[in-house]
Enzyme design. Structure first.
Site, PDB file in Angstrom:
ATOM      1  N   CYS A 130       0.631 -10.987  13.474  1.00 24.33           N
ATOM      2  CA  CYS A 130      -0.466 -11.863  13.047  1.00 24.33           C
ATOM      3  C   CYS A 130      -0.415 -12.182  11.549  1.00 24.33           C
ATOM      4  O   CYS A 130      -0.635 -13.320  11.138  1.00 24.33           O
ATOM      5  CB  CYS A 130      -1.813 -11.255  13.421  1.00 24.33           C
ATOM      6  SG  CYS A 130      -1.983  -9.507  13.036  1.00 24.33           S
ATOM      7  N   HIS A 242      -7.545 -12.417   8.739  1.00 22.56           N
ATOM      8  CA  HIS A 242      -6.634 -11.724   7.824  1.00 22.56           C
ATOM      9  C   HIS A 242      -6.489 -12.543   6.545  1.00 22.56           C
ATOM     10  O   HIS A 242      -6.378 -13.773   6.581  1.00 22.56           O
ATOM     11  CB  HIS A 242      -5.253 -11.565   8.450  1.00 22.56           C
ATOM     12  CG  HIS A 242      -5.170 -10.535   9.526  1.00 22.56           C
ATOM     13  ND1 HIS A 242      -6.231  -9.751   9.918  1.00 22.56           N
ATOM     14  CD2 HIS A 242      -4.110 -10.147  10.302  1.00 22.56           C
ATOM     15  CE1 HIS A 242      -5.845  -8.924  10.884  1.00 22.56           C
ATOM     16  NE2 HIS A 242      -4.557  -9.154  11.133  1.00 22.56           N
TER      17      HIS A 242
END
Length: 343
Positions: A130, A242
């Site tokens: 990710c 993130h």
């Protein structure tokens, strides 16, 4: 004639997001099958206005399935992806199981779409980590323009990257702090509520963690093996999204203004960059969005050709589910598969 799509791990955070995105983007699926482990048999999941009941992976026949979206962890993928691929079904895997296999393409469609042509060797395509996915989306157009020599990145990764258990632990610990209950750490190595943990995945012999190694290895495989990468991966008390502080050294001169213009035109990128209060994106604002957001673009005066920037994305979408669906769409765009039902 549409495709038959199976989702393995349909009850997890990423599996549910895959179902949402398949419907949102109007993927041409005549049938979608939700698969999970025996303990999740008949669990209900949503697909648009439909409710699907999960079936069991280890008894399912994939001979009439066109695409399998795999989001059930590395050990499950190691066992099942080759078996599914052998039945003529293309597996797009979200785990780390196949990312470093030379015969398996590792794909971010905005970065290296041409690499997908090699999927037939195993009938498996890997989705990157990710944190790597959003990083290379922002780096690719800059690398094309000025050739990246070295990257130093610090990641600030949300708890959803550790699954539902990570999200539950942050919620439970935060509540315990407010009511003065004892705080226990089970999913993470230390308390995550109101704290940060500079440790994601297992430690390696050189002192780095596996998560940091993934960013290095995957960036090299997708972007350029000559690029030097240094990473520090940190878990932060954020539910979704993130963030990354990135310092880049280039071979050729490139200004902050030039980088902004390049990134504004780049696929998958959205620049939100004003040197003023609130003139940047935070992970909270990225949740539910498809774009990779770039802010705080500035020149690094300590390097001859250096830039620093802030990169943020929804890790459940671009970092996982969305990128997986985009890979499936890429197979169709390049006419690499046809529905078995049509044959």
């Amino acid at each position: 004639m549409g495709f038959k799509v199976a989702i393995v791990g349909a009850t997890g955070n990423v599996g549910r997001e895959m179902l949402n995105i398949l419907e949102e983007r109007g993927f041409p699926a005549d049938e979608v099958v939700a698969l999970a482990s025996r303990r999740s048999l008949n669990t209900e999941v949503s697909y648009g206005d439909k409710t699907l009941k999960t079936k069991v992976l280890d008894t399912y026949d994939f001979s009439d399935v066109d695409i399998c979206l795999m989001s059930a962890g590395g050990s499950v993928s190691k066992e099942w992806s080759p078996k599914i691929g052998a039945q003529g079904c293309v597996v797009i895997d979200n785990s780390s199981a196949w990312r470093y296999d030379a015969d398996v393409p590792l794909i971010v469609p905005e970065v290296n779409p041409e690499a997908i042509d090699g999927f037939r060797k195993r009938n498996i395509i890997a989705n990157p980590n990710c944190s790597t996915a959003q990083l290379v989306v922002a780096l690719k157009p800059l690398h094309d323009a000025a050739t990246i020599k070295r990257i130093v990145v610090a990641t600030y990764q949300s708890v959803s990257g550790a699954g539902k258990e990570g999200m539950d632990e942050l919620f439970q610990q935060s509540r315990a702090v407010f009511v003065a209950d004892p705080v226990s750490a089970q999913k993470f190595t230390k308390r995550i509520a109101f704290n940060v943990i500079p440790h994601i995945d297992s430690f390696m012999e050189d002192g780095s963690t596996k998560e940091e190694w993934k960013v290095m290895a995957e960036t090299k495989k997708m972007l350029d093996p000559k690029i030097k990468v240094s990473c520090t991966a940190v878990r932060v008390p954020v539910f979704i999204g993130h963030s990354e502080a990135v310092n880049i050294e280039f071979d050729k001169p490139i200004s902050a203004d030039e980088a902004r213009e390049i990134l504004r035109e780049a696929p998958g990128c959205q620049v939100v960059d004003k040197p003023e209060d609130g003139g940047y994106i935070t992970p909270y604002e990225s949740a539910g969005e498809d774009a990779t957001f770039i802010s705080r673009i500035r020149e690094d005066i300590t390097l001859e050709n250096g830039l620093s920037m802030w990169i943020v994305a929804d890790n459940l979408r671009k970092g996982a589910a969305l990128n997986t669906i985009q890979i499936a769409e890429l197979l169709l765009e390049r006419n690499l598969i046809k529905p078995k039902s049509a044959a």
